[in-house]
Design a protein around this motif. Structure first.
Motif, PDB file in Angstrom:
ATOM      1  N   PRO A   1       0.842  -1.206   0.000  1.00  0.00           N
ATOM      2  CA  PRO A   1       0.000   0.000   0.000  1.00  0.00           C
ATOM      3  C   PRO A   1       0.873   1.250   0.000  1.00  0.00           C
ATOM      4  O   PRO A   1       1.777   1.394   0.827  1.00  0.00           O
ATOM      5  CB  PRO A   1      -0.802  -0.126   1.307  1.00  0.00           C
ATOM      6  CG  PRO A   1       0.057  -0.977   2.200  1.00  0.00           C
ATOM      7  CD  PRO A   1       0.882  -1.856   1.317  1.00  0.00           C
ATOM      8  N   LEU A   2       0.628   2.157  -0.927  1.00  0.00           N
ATOM      9  CA  LEU A   2       1.416   3.389  -0.996  1.00  0.00           C
ATOM     10  C   LEU A   2       0.928   4.366   0.062  1.00  0.00           C
ATOM     11  O   LEU A   2      -0.252   4.699   0.111  1.00  0.00           O
ATOM     12  CB  LEU A   2       1.293   4.026  -2.381  1.00  0.00           C
ATOM     13  CG  LEU A   2       2.014   3.341  -3.537  1.00  0.00           C
ATOM     14  CD1 LEU A   2       1.936   4.216  -4.781  1.00  0.00           C
ATOM     15  CD2 LEU A   2       3.460   3.042  -3.195  1.00  0.00           C
ATOM     16  N   ARG A   3       1.845   4.827   0.890  1.00  0.00           N
ATOM     17  CA  ARG A   3       1.507   5.786   1.943  1.00  0.00           C
ATOM     18  C   ARG A   3       2.541   6.902   1.959  1.00  0.00           C
ATOM     19  O   ARG A   3       3.725   6.676   1.719  1.00  0.00           O
ATOM     20  CB  ARG A   3       1.468   5.104   3.319  1.00  0.00           C
ATOM     21  CG  ARG A   3       0.358   4.066   3.467  1.00  0.00           C
ATOM     22  CD  ARG A   3       0.191   3.671   4.930  1.00  0.00           C
ATOM     23  NE  ARG A   3      -0.872   2.707   5.102  1.00  0.00           N
ATOM     24  CZ  ARG A   3      -0.693   1.395   5.216  1.00  0.00           C
ATOM     25  NH1 ARG A   3       0.528   0.899   5.148  1.00  0.00           N
ATOM     26  NH2 ARG A   3      -1.711   0.578   5.371  1.00  0.00           N
ATOM     27  N   TRP A   4       2.070   8.101   2.259  1.00  0.00           N
ATOM     28  CA  TRP A   4       2.939   9.266   2.345  1.00  0.00           C
ATOM     29  C   TRP A   4       2.803   9.915   3.714  1.00  0.00           C
ATOM     30  O   TRP A   4       1.732   9.881   4.324  1.00  0.00           O
ATOM     31  CB  TRP A   4       2.566  10.293   1.271  1.00  0.00           C
ATOM     32  CG  TRP A   4       2.885   9.825  -0.110  1.00  0.00           C
ATOM     33  CD1 TRP A   4       2.168   8.956  -0.876  1.00  0.00           C
ATOM     34  CD2 TRP A   4       4.020  10.189  -0.884  1.00  0.00           C
ATOM     35  NE1 TRP A   4       2.787   8.758  -2.082  1.00  0.00           N
ATOM     36  CE2 TRP A   4       3.927   9.511  -2.125  1.00  0.00           C
ATOM     37  CE3 TRP A   4       5.115  11.034  -0.665  1.00  0.00           C
ATOM     38  CZ2 TRP A   4       4.878   9.645  -3.131  1.00  0.00           C
ATOM     39  CZ3 TRP A   4       6.063  11.177  -1.671  1.00  0.00           C
ATOM     40  CH2 TRP A   4       5.944  10.490  -2.878  1.00  0.00           C
ATOM     41  N   THR A   5       3.896  10.481   4.178  1.00  0.00           N
ATOM     42  CA  THR A   5       3.892  11.244   5.427  1.00  0.00           C
ATOM     43  C   THR A   5       4.050  12.721   5.087  1.00  0.00           C
ATOM     44  O   THR A   5       4.369  13.092   3.951  1.00  0.00           O
ATOM     45  CB  THR A   5       5.044  10.822   6.342  1.00  0.00           C
ATOM     46  OG1 THR A   5       6.300  11.149   5.698  1.00  0.00           O
ATOM     47  CG2 THR A   5       4.996   9.317   6.612  1.00  0.00           C
ATOM     48  N   ARG A   6       3.855  13.565   6.071  1.00  0.00           N
ATOM     49  CA  ARG A   6       4.057  15.001   5.856  1.00  0.00           C
ATOM     50  C   ARG A   6       5.506  15.278   5.462  1.00  0.00           C
ATOM     51  O   ARG A   6       5.778  16.103   4.583  1.00  0.00           O
ATOM     52  CB  ARG A   6       3.693  15.767   7.126  1.00  0.00           C
ATOM     53  CG  ARG A   6       2.205  15.808   7.406  1.00  0.00           C
ATOM     54  CD  ARG A   6       1.893  16.397   8.764  1.00  0.00           C
ATOM     55  NE  ARG A   6       0.470  16.541   8.931  1.00  0.00           N
ATOM     56  CZ  ARG A   6      -0.232  17.626   8.629  1.00  0.00           C
ATOM     57  NH1 ARG A   6       0.393  18.689   8.152  1.00  0.00           N
ATOM     58  NH2 ARG A   6      -1.545  17.665   8.793  1.00  0.00           N
ATOM     59  N   THR A   7       6.425  14.581   6.114  1.00  0.00           N
ATOM     60  CA  THR A   7       7.848  14.802   5.819  1.00  0.00           C
ATOM     61  C   THR A   7       8.180  14.406   4.388  1.00  0.00           C
ATOM     62  O   THR A   7       8.872  15.142   3.671  1.00  0.00           O
ATOM     63  CB  THR A   7       8.720  13.996   6.792  1.00  0.00           C
ATOM     64  OG1 THR A   7       8.454  14.429   8.132  1.00  0.00           O
ATOM     65  CG2 THR A   7      10.194  14.199   6.489  1.00  0.00           C
TER      66      THR A   7
ATOM     67  N   LEU B   1      -5.217  14.706   1.432  1.00  0.00           N
ATOM     68  CA  LEU B   1      -5.290  13.346   1.978  1.00  0.00           C
ATOM     69  C   LEU B   1      -3.904  12.723   1.969  1.00  0.00           C
ATOM     70  O   LEU B   1      -3.751  11.509   1.850  1.00  0.00           O
ATOM     71  CB  LEU B   1      -6.269  12.503   1.155  1.00  0.00           C
ATOM     72  CG  LEU B   1      -7.727  12.938   1.199  1.00  0.00           C
ATOM     73  CD1 LEU B   1      -8.578  12.029   0.319  1.00  0.00           C
ATOM     74  CD2 LEU B   1      -8.258  12.948   2.627  1.00  0.00           C
ATOM     75  N   LEU B   2      -2.889  13.586   2.109  1.00  0.00           N
ATOM     76  CA  LEU B   2      -1.475  13.187   2.106  1.00  0.00           C
ATOM     77  C   LEU B   2      -1.154  12.359   0.853  1.00  0.00           C
ATOM     78  O   LEU B   2      -0.620  11.262   0.928  1.00  0.00           O
ATOM     79  CB  LEU B   2      -1.121  12.415   3.385  1.00  0.00           C
ATOM     80  CG  LEU B   2      -1.162  13.221   4.685  1.00  0.00           C
ATOM     81  CD1 LEU B   2      -0.647  12.388   5.845  1.00  0.00           C
ATOM     82  CD2 LEU B   2      -0.377  14.527   4.581  1.00  0.00           C
ATOM     83  N   ARG B   3      -1.493  12.948  -0.285  1.00  0.00           N
ATOM     84  CA  ARG B   3      -1.171  12.357  -1.578  1.00  0.00           C
ATOM     85  C   ARG B   3      -0.411  13.400  -2.391  1.00  0.00           C
ATOM     86  O   ARG B   3      -0.725  14.601  -2.313  1.00  0.00           O
ATOM     87  CB  ARG B   3      -2.436  11.942  -2.339  1.00  0.00           C
ATOM     88  CG  ARG B   3      -3.313  10.957  -1.606  1.00  0.00           C
ATOM     89  CD  ARG B   3      -4.551  10.592  -2.396  1.00  0.00           C
ATOM     90  NE  ARG B   3      -5.445  11.729  -2.578  1.00  0.00           N
ATOM     91  CZ  ARG B   3      -6.674  11.620  -3.074  1.00  0.00           C
ATOM     92  NH1 ARG B   3      -7.142  10.451  -3.443  1.00  0.00           N
ATOM     93  NH2 ARG B   3      -7.435  12.690  -3.208  1.00  0.00           N
ATOM     94  N   PRO B   4       0.552  12.982  -3.199  1.00  0.00           N
ATOM     95  CA  PRO B   4       1.298  13.950  -4.020  1.00  0.00           C
ATOM     96  C   PRO B   4       0.392  14.817  -4.885  1.00  0.00           C
ATOM     97  O   PRO B   4       0.605  16.024  -5.004  1.00  0.00           O
ATOM     98  CB  PRO B   4       2.204  13.056  -4.869  1.00  0.00           C
ATOM     99  CG  PRO B   4       2.423  11.842  -4.031  1.00  0.00           C
ATOM    100  CD  PRO B   4       1.120  11.624  -3.317  1.00  0.00           C
ATOM    101  N   ARG B   5      -0.617  14.207  -5.505  1.00  0.00           N
ATOM    102  CA  ARG B   5      -1.471  14.978  -6.409  1.00  0.00           C
ATOM    103  C   ARG B   5      -2.157  16.121  -5.690  1.00  0.00           C
ATOM    104  O   ARG B   5      -2.269  17.230  -6.224  1.00  0.00           O
ATOM    105  CB  ARG B   5      -2.503  14.061  -7.064  1.00  0.00           C
ATOM    106  CG  ARG B   5      -3.354  14.759  -8.114  1.00  0.00           C
ATOM    107  CD  ARG B   5      -4.276  13.784  -8.823  1.00  0.00           C
ATOM    108  NE  ARG B   5      -3.518  12.762  -9.536  1.00  0.00           N
ATOM    109  CZ  ARG B   5      -4.069  11.762 -10.207  1.00  0.00           C
ATOM    110  NH1 ARG B   5      -5.385  11.657 -10.255  1.00  0.00           N
ATOM    111  NH2 ARG B   5      -3.324  10.873 -10.826  1.00  0.00           N
ATOM    112  N   ASP B   6      -2.639  15.885  -4.474  1.00  0.00           N
ATOM    113  CA  ASP B   6      -3.302  16.942  -3.708  1.00  0.00           C
ATOM    114  C   ASP B   6      -2.339  18.090  -3.430  1.00  0.00           C
ATOM    115  O   ASP B   6      -2.665  19.262  -3.645  1.00  0.00           O
ATOM    116  CB  ASP B   6      -3.821  16.394  -2.375  1.00  0.00           C
ATOM    117  CG  ASP B   6      -4.883  15.331  -2.538  1.00  0.00           C
ATOM    118  OD1 ASP B   6      -5.428  15.197  -3.648  1.00  0.00           O
ATOM    119  OD2 ASP B   6      -5.173  14.623  -1.548  1.00  0.00           O
TER     120      ASP B   6
END
Length: 579
Positions: free
Chosen positions: A340-346, A393-398
């Protein structure tokens, strides 16, 4: 120059430089109308190659030894970007299979296939054989550059020479000979040929055994035969055996050849990428079965040690896959191979920094980080980057979309101001609302009408306030033109059959779970003012002990502007608090 606040001596020097035509330094520091941080989609992202940020997830995707092969993420999470990056870095070692190029709509529209489907014959073995054939042939074509009859003959001769003492493998090669004259053709032609051959077998069998003319192989025909239970059972049994008699045995032997003789060294290591499974590439009626059988095929091909198959799939489509037909053990096996691809604020900040550097790479002066583009943090308004990320929603596109809109509001300015951020927010919020609708409209038809029931609500609702909203949503099932009656009826069954004294989150649980899993609402439990969203705790809504202490439900900040969400204090004439 009115926007600059400079000491008098400095202002004088600047004015003199402008008068002399030497204003380059200032021009470099102003935001041009063409300045942006790239496109929101991988195929339209001019900065993807230059500014790609390699997360830990990407390192797992690129790894030649990692076992996870199903890259799952929501729209805009970076699935396609990661696979495109692999193509850029390893162009000689990548094969891409586009579902749209496989003529699968042609297959699913064949009368024989529809007829078998109407009889409820399990076509899994046929779909798996088809996927295996496509993958095996694409790998062999890529390895030996098979693009002509001569190249094919040479390839087969070499393989035969290597395995002449292994009769079982030699027999497997006969499988390839069956496609004489077609092996080097495009995948869609080979797929059509395999399916046409299978369809002819079905038609012939129906005519010889049951007297069904080929032209009558339609759903209507099966309905007529279905009047006789015995005849229908005999039909299903016979054609199920026909499906199961596909070429899987010889295809499995071909996998051994692939491992031992085709991809026989590290220099021939191959990535095989399958993306865009979320597009309208096939009849939705059989899409679930096709994707599920693809998963089975990928798992079986893991025995080919120098082949890394990567399948990208949107989260909502993965959630809908019916693994039940394959049993709980098979479902567990699939899920163990999911990344699952997940991103953090950092990580998102570092991604934005890389894009700022790439966008200003030709300039000596100018910002090199996203924070340098944004206004300073202050006690009144807070941190601008946090403000932006709080509305994603912590996604690059957003994140890219919001910053690009802020830059558009800041043309000819030296930096983005708080006023520009606030001016950009309504357009960004509307865009995210539409994106949310488009992402989930197949799974939850009418989700836009459901979201509209939140319009004008408070950003932080008490439980009674939120229950009133849920009841308004439930009433949509009574509207004749509402397209989501089926899923919403299921989600609101507990509302209409609520037992007295039942906890609110049990009665409204299924509908609440939909809104929570989509990231639309968050929950403040245990007396905390800070809400938890699906990104923070995916399982929160399933834990009754936490839900029993729920005091408030929050709408995600991303949607505040688009849905005219009010903050609690606005009702009392006080300054709004930015939850």
């Amino acid at each position: 120059m009115e926007d600059l606040i400079l000491p008098q001596t400095v202002r004088y020097r600047v004015q003199q430089r402008i008068k002399s035509g030497d204003s380059m330094a200032l021009k470099k520091q102003r935001i041009r109308s063409s300045f942006n941080l790239g496109g929101e989609q991988a195929e339209a992202d001019s900065l993807l190659e230059e500014a790609f940020f390699e997360t830990g997830d990407y390192e797992m995707i690129e790894s030649r030894t990692e076992s996870k092969c199903f890259v799952i993420g929501r729209t805009g999470a970076g699935k396609s970007a990661a696979l495109s990056r692999i193509e850029d870095l390893h162009p000689e070692h990548v094969i891409r299979i586009n579902p749209e190029d496989l003529s699968l709509p042609y297959i699913t529209n064949l009368q024989a296939i529809r007829w078998l489907d109407s009889l409820e014959v399990n076509l899994d073995q046929f779909w798996i054989a088809l996927w295996k054939h496509v993958i095996l042939v694409e790998v062999i074509r890529h390895r030996y550059k098979v693009d002509s009859p001569v190249a094919k003959s040479n390839m087969l001769a070499n393989l035969r020479d290597w395995i002449r003492n292994d009769r079982t493998k030699a027999a497997a090669l006969e499988y390839l000979d069956e496609f004489e004259g077609r092996f080097w053709c495009e995948a869609d032609e080979r797929v059509k040929e395999i399916t046409d051959t299978f369809s002819q077998k079905v038609s012939a069998e129906a005519g010889v055994k049951f007297g069904v003319p080929a032209i009558d192989l339609t759903a209507g025909t099966s309905g007529e035969l279905g009047r006789s239970t015995a005849t229908r059972a005999e039909l299903v049994d016979r054609f199920q055996r026909l499906v199961n008699e596909t070429q899987l045995a010889r295809l499995n032997k071909m996998m051994e050849i692939l491992n031992d003789h085709v991809l026989d060294s590290e220099q021939h290591f191959t990535y095989l990428i399958i993306d865009d499974l979320d597009r309208d590439w096939v009849d939705e009626r059989v899409a679930n079965d096709l994707i599920r059988c693809l998963f089975s095929t990928v798992v079986s091909l893991k025995r080919v040690t120098r082949l890394r198959i990567l399948v990208a799939l949107r989260t909502n489509i993965f959630q809908e896959l019916d693994f039940g037909k394959r049993g709980a053990a098979q479902e567990e096996k699939f899920r163990a191979l999911v990344l699952p691809l997940r991103w953090t604020r950092t990580s998102l900040e570092r991604l934005l920094d890389e894009r700022v550097k790439a966008a200003t790479s030709g300039e000596e002066e100018g910002p090199k980080t996203v924070r340098a583009l944004l206004p300073h943090a202050n006690k009144t308004r807070g941190n601008p980057l946090d403000y932006i990320l709080d509305r994603t929603l912590l996604r690059p596109r957003d994140a890219i979309s919001f910053v690009n809109l802020c830059l558009r509001e800041s043309v000819d300015k030296r930096a983005v101001s708080w006023e520009a951020i606030q001016a950009a927010e309504p357009g960004y919020s509307e865009g995210r609302l539409l994106a949310l609708r488009d992402e989930w409209k197949l799974t939850y038809p009418g989700i836009d009408q459901v979201l509209n029931k939140l319009r004008g609500c408070s950003s932080a609702m008490s439980v009674p306030e939120f229950v009133a909203v849920l009841e308004d949503i439930a009433l949509l099932t009574a509207e004749a033109d509402f397209p989501g009656t089926q899923w919403l009826t299921t989600a609101t069954a507990g509302v209409w059959a609520a037992a007295e004294g039942e906890a609110w989150h049990v009665t409204y649980g299924p509908l609440l779970k939909v809104l929570y899993s989509l990231g639309i609402v968050g929950i403040a439990a245990d007396g905390s003012k800070a809400p938890k969203f699906h990104l923070d705790d995916p399982a929160l809504i399933d834990r009754r002990s936490r839900m029993d202490t729920c005091k408030s439900v929050y709408v995600h900040r991303m949607l505040h502007s688009a849905l005219d969400v009010r903050r609690p204090q606005e009702r009392r004439g006080q300054a709004p608090e930015d939850y």
